[in-house]
Design an enzyme around this catalytic site. Structure first.
Site, PDB file in Angstrom:
ATOM      1  N   PRO A  42      16.886  61.681 -13.406  1.00  0.00           N
ATOM      2  CA  PRO A  42      17.221  60.256 -13.442  1.00  0.00           C
ATOM      3  C   PRO A  42      18.187  59.930 -12.310  1.00  0.00           C
ATOM      4  O   PRO A  42      19.034  60.756 -11.950  1.00  0.00           O
ATOM      5  CB  PRO A  42      17.867  60.066 -14.818  1.00  0.00           C
ATOM      6  CG  PRO A  42      18.303  61.426 -15.245  1.00  0.00           C
ATOM      7  CD  PRO A  42      17.398  62.406 -14.569  1.00  0.00           C
ATOM      8  N   HIS A  43      18.023  58.755 -11.736  1.00  0.00           N
ATOM      9  CA  HIS A  43      18.860  58.392 -10.597  1.00  0.00           C
ATOM     10  C   HIS A  43      18.949  56.881 -10.459  1.00  0.00           C
ATOM     11  O   HIS A  43      18.077  56.157 -10.926  1.00  0.00           O
ATOM     12  CB  HIS A  43      18.312  59.010  -9.301  1.00  0.00           C
ATOM     13  CG  HIS A  43      16.890  58.633  -9.021  1.00  0.00           C
ATOM     14  ND1 HIS A  43      15.836  59.281  -9.622  1.00  0.00           N
ATOM     15  CD2 HIS A  43      16.357  57.678  -8.246  1.00  0.00           C
ATOM     16  CE1 HIS A  43      14.706  58.743  -9.210  1.00  0.00           C
ATOM     17  NE2 HIS A  43      14.989  57.762  -8.377  1.00  0.00           N
TER      18      HIS A  43
END
Length: 155
Positions: A66-67
């Protein structure tokens, strides 16, 4: 770029308590907030969930990255979480996720954010590296495995 340059020891969580995607993101964002690299936990969580709504960052083989970029991120930072039971992350292969690398960056660091994302992705393609991370019993094991892998690749 070395991942260890943006991943502080205190942002490595072995044995994540959370067992849902949202709860894992909350737990990991809280870790970065406690370090002072995120100014607003809720805003960062909203950015990450908005990114997830575009398509899961669960890339398969037990991995999620996730980013997100946001003005509430004070610097490019990473957190690493290891889940014992696995998390349903809507991964591309429909399998549970055991290793979560969270990347956050200020909005004006898109280039560095992409370099970090590429670096993490490249490291996690190695199945032996993934297995070593999953087998880690404490945060020191994760950082040792990561240090060894980056040294081997002359990061």
């Amino acid at each position: 770029m070395r991942i260890r340059d943006i991943l502080k020891d205190s942002a490595v969580i072995v044995g994540l308590k959370a067992d849902t995607k949202k709860a894992v993101l909350e737990e990991m964002v809280s870790s970065l907030f406690e370090q002072g690299v995120i100014a607003d936990k809720q805003k960062m969580l909203e950015v990450l969930l908005a990114r997830e709504s575009l398509g899961s960052t669960g890339i398969g083989q037990g991995i999620a990255i996730p980013h997100g970029k946001s003005s509430v991120a004070k610097e490019l930072s990473a957190a690493c979480g290891i889940s014992r039971g696995g998390v349903d992350f809507d991964a591309l292969d429909d399998e549970k996720v055991f290793v979560i690398f969270l990347l956050v960056a200020p909005e004006d660091q898109a280039s560095q954010h992409l370099k970090a994302l590429a670096r993490v992705s490249a490291l996690l393609k190695d199945k032996y590296f993934r297995k070593a991370l999953i087998a880690s019993e404490k945060s020191e094991d994760v950082t040792r495995v990561l240090d060894q892998e980056e040294q081997a690749r002359k990061a």
